[in-house]
Design an enzyme around this catalytic site. Structure first.
Site, mmCIF file in Angstrom:
data_model
loop_
_atom_site.group_PDB
_atom_site.id
_atom_site.type_symbol
_atom_site.label_atom_id
_atom_site.label_comp_id
_atom_site.label_asym_id
_atom_site.label_seq_id
_atom_site.Cartn_x
_atom_site.Cartn_y
_atom_site.Cartn_z
ATOM 1 C CE LYS A 40 21.748 37.438 80.881
ATOM 2 N NZ LYS A 40 22.368 37.876 82.130
ATOM 3 C CG ASP B 119 25.491 38.512 80.442
ATOM 4 O OD1 ASP B 119 25.287 38.286 81.637
ATOM 5 O OD2 ASP B 119 26.040 37.667 79.699
HETATM 6 P P1 NDP Z 1 32.503 40.735 79.880
HETATM 7 O O1 NDP Z 1 32.165 40.612 78.445
HETATM 8 O O2 NDP Z 1 32.796 42.079 80.449
HETATM 9 O O3 NDP Z 1 33.738 39.785 80.241
HETATM 10 C C1 NDP Z 1 33.687 38.428 80.000
HETATM 11 C C2 NDP Z 1 35.058 37.864 80.302
HETATM 12 O O4 NDP Z 1 34.978 36.442 80.237
HETATM 13 C C3 NDP Z 1 36.122 38.272 79.297
HETATM 14 O O5 NDP Z 1 37.377 38.349 79.914
HETATM 15 C C4 NDP Z 1 36.074 37.124 78.295
HETATM 16 O O6 NDP Z 1 37.262 36.935 77.564
HETATM 17 C C5 NDP Z 1 35.843 35.960 79.209
HETATM 18 N N1 NDP Z 1 35.185 34.883 78.451
HETATM 19 C C6 NDP Z 1 33.981 34.926 77.812
HETATM 20 N N2 NDP Z 1 33.732 33.776 77.197
HETATM 21 C C7 NDP Z 1 34.795 32.984 77.453
HETATM 22 C C8 NDP Z 1 35.135 31.659 77.102
HETATM 23 N N3 NDP Z 1 34.314 30.923 76.334
HETATM 24 N N4 NDP Z 1 36.310 31.173 77.569
HETATM 25 C C9 NDP Z 1 37.115 31.931 78.354
HETATM 26 N N5 NDP Z 1 36.851 33.188 78.708
HETATM 27 C C10 NDP Z 1 35.718 33.706 78.261
HETATM 28 O O7 NDP Z 1 31.276 40.035 80.664
HETATM 29 P P2 NDP Z 1 30.866 40.181 82.187
HETATM 30 O O8 NDP Z 1 32.080 40.361 83.017
HETATM 31 O O9 NDP Z 1 29.773 41.169 82.263
HETATM 32 O O10 NDP Z 1 30.198 38.756 82.473
HETATM 33 C C11 NDP Z 1 30.967 37.640 82.933
HETATM 34 C C12 NDP Z 1 30.036 36.607 83.542
HETATM 35 O O11 NDP Z 1 29.314 37.194 84.649
HETATM 36 C C13 NDP Z 1 28.963 36.044 82.618
HETATM 37 O O12 NDP Z 1 28.692 34.707 82.982
HETATM 38 C C14 NDP Z 1 27.738 36.900 82.963
HETATM 39 O O13 NDP Z 1 26.536 36.253 82.632
HETATM 40 C C15 NDP Z 1 27.911 37.019 84.469
HETATM 41 N N6 NDP Z 1 27.217 38.125 85.096
HETATM 42 C C16 NDP Z 1 27.422 39.410 84.694
HETATM 43 C C17 NDP Z 1 26.772 40.455 85.328
HETATM 44 C C18 NDP Z 1 27.076 41.873 85.008
HETATM 45 O O14 NDP Z 1 26.588 42.751 85.760
HETATM 46 N N7 NDP Z 1 27.842 42.187 83.984
HETATM 47 C C19 NDP Z 1 25.764 40.194 86.376
HETATM 48 C C20 NDP Z 1 25.710 38.821 86.808
HETATM 49 C C21 NDP Z 1 26.389 37.834 86.156
HETATM 50 P P3 NDP Z 1 37.291 37.300 75.991
HETATM 51 O O15 NDP Z 1 37.254 38.792 75.949
HETATM 52 O O16 NDP Z 1 38.563 36.701 75.503
HETATM 53 O O17 NDP Z 1 36.070 36.657 75.375
#
Ligand code: NDP
Length: 446
Positions: free
Chosen positions: A126, A166
């Site tokens: 990672k 991510d």
């Molecule tokens: P994105 O950046 O596309 O989206 C993240 C989302 O989570 C946004 O809506 C963001 O809101 C919100 N968010 C992030 N930090 C916070 C916080 N501290 N409090 C509240 N909301 C928050 O990321 P992904 O959708 O790709 O990833 C989301 C999760 O899924 C992570 O844990 C990642 O590790 C996991 N994951 C992702 C994969 C992938 O293929 N993308 C694969 C497997 C797991 P805001 O914009 O306001 O920050």
């Protein structure tokens, strides 16, 4: 915890001081492994767990870049190459101001087991940076990505380490990263990164895979309860990549997602979240969840205090970030009728919240099983790159679905075998651990 495992955990805490998320991820795995070390003392004798808790390589580097006002900015870049017993290191890059070594190590550690669960030949790693993409211009994002890759390129490769996206790293960032890699190396080495665009080496379904896969997993969980998603009321946290496609698949399978969120609050849309509108706002306009509420008008509330988990539902899908669902919120969810929780995000549920779900017999699917569809489809992207092929959407989605249903089956069978029926946490941890541990043993002390 089993007495053979406690010293391993103590050593992790003392050697990695201050890295709380990493400690939490290790504890969650070790807590499940008592029955395994009881049954297979060879794992303890060969110090397999101590070896798995120490990354093979940790790279920290400076990322200098120039912003739009001509100021030099300095960020910190990370890549933790955790374990390569099963294949090249594989795992995403996160750009978020909260990123530090402890976050990258927790994610890398989880990734080893998640990748093992897919049954595909990929190790765990990672990376990321404390760079905050919010409010940055296109030019700034591109210059940052180029500078990040100018160091990272020497550590990665299709047989070495294959990063993906991510939080904060989507198709746009992967494009800039791949462009710089190609420029520096003068090689069109598609297999060095996954999550690429469809016209330049990407795979169908990769964008959708994590969210879709989580929902396929939920569908399997519901089948064990003789239920389906049809007509179910669902709440999803986040509104990024994972959340959007989880919502889309829930709707395709007949459920209704009534709420989702971002770090500024949440929206409740009783008619069901309008996915096309959400995609337009998030992916095209790069807007906020408040813009969604505004576009939907009086029908939709934007709540800026409180928690999305206050919204009643039968199925909860945390898809935002780590430790976003705590004990109080778990209790509220249960009181309001929630019976299934599946982690689209990595470690979004705190250990005490997991305990609350377990005590109430709520089916709880941990991220390393439920969200493995993203990395599994990344491995399918690598397969297509290696054979210079491009599969159809339907074929790729079918492969994803088979993989997710297989992971569910392995979790159930392993939980049964080790005397914890219906416990997906134990099933996932034990099944993944034995798979990796056998490979580590076979490769000798290296
Ligand atoms: P994105 O950046 O596309 O989206 C993240 C989302 O989570 C946004 O809506 C963001 O809101 C919100 N968010 C992030 N930090 C916070 C916080 N501290 N409090 C509240 N909301 C928050 O990321 P992904 O959708 O790709 O990833 C989301 C999760 O899924 C992570 O844990 C990642 O590790 C996991 N994951 C992702 C994969 C992938 O293929 N993308 C694969 C497997 C797991 P805001 O914009 O306001 O920050």
């Amino acid at each position: 915890m089993h007495p053979a495992l406690q010293p391993v955990y103590d050593e992790v805490v003392s050697r990695n001081a201050g890295e709380e998320e990493f400690h939490q991820a290790v504890l969650e795995v070790l807590d499940s492994l008592g029955p395994v070390v009881q049954k297979h003392p060879q794992y303890t004798d060969a110090a397999i767990l101590r070896r798995l808790c120490e990354p093979e390589r940790q790279i920290i580097f400076r990322v200098p870049w120039v912003d739009d006002t001509n100021q030099v900015q300095i960020n910190r870049g990370f890549r933790v190459e955790f374990n390569s017993a099963l294949g090249p290191y594989k795992g995403g890059l996160r750009f978020h101001p909260s990123v530090y070594l402890g976050i990258v190590k927790f994610l890398g550690f989880e990734q080893i087991f998640k990748n093992a669960l897919t049954g595909l030949p990929i190790g765990g790693g990672k990376g990321g940076s404390d760079f905050d993409p919010k409010g940055r211009s296109e030019g700034e994002i591109m210059r940052f990505c180029q500078s990040f890759m100018t160091e990272l390129y020497r550590h990665i490769g299709e047989y070495t380490d294959v990063p993906a996206g991510d939080i904060g790293v989507g198709g746009r960032e992967i494009g800039y990263l791949f462009g710089q890699y190609k420029r520096i190396t003068n090689r069109y080495e598609s297999g060095v990164l996954t999550g690429k665009g469809l016209s330049w080496g990407g795979s169908q379904v990769r964008t959708e895979a994590t969210g879709y896969g989580t929902v396929f997993f939920v569908d399997e969980v519901l089948k064990t309860m003789n239920q389906s998603l049809d007509g179910k009321r669902v709440v999803v946290s986040g509104s990024g990549n994972v959340a959007i496609y989880a919502i889309e698949k829930v709707h395709q399978l007949g459920g209704v997602v009534v709420a989702c969120s971002d770090s500024s609050g949440y929206v409740v849309d009783e008619a069901g979240i309008d996915v096309a509108l959400l995609k337009e706002i998030k992916d095209v306009q790069r807007g906020r969840i408040g813009d969604y509420a505004e576009a939907r008008g009086a029908k939709v509330h934007h709540v800026t205090d409180g928690s999305v988990w206050d919204v009643p539902c039968e199925v909860a899908l945390p898809c935002a970030t780590q430790n976003e669902l705590d004990e109080r919120e778990a209790t509220t969810l249960i009181k309001q009728g929630c019976r299934v929780v599946a982690e689209g995000a990595n470690m979004p549920t705190t250990p005490s919240a997991i305990q609350v779900f377990s005590d109430a017999d709520v089916r709880f699917a941990p991220g390393k099983a439920a969200n493995a569809g993203g990395v599994a489809t990344s491995a399918l992207e690598m397969q297509q790159n290696a054979s210079r092929d491009f599969w159809t959407f339907d074929h790729t989605e079918e492969r994803l679905e088979v993989i997710m249903r297989g992971i569910h089956q392995r979790c159930i069978e392993t939980a049964d075998e080790y005397g914890t029926p219906g416990n997906y946490v134990a099933g996932a941890n034990i099944s993944a651990f034995t798979h990796v541990a056998d490979a580590v043993l076979a490769l000798g002390v290296i």
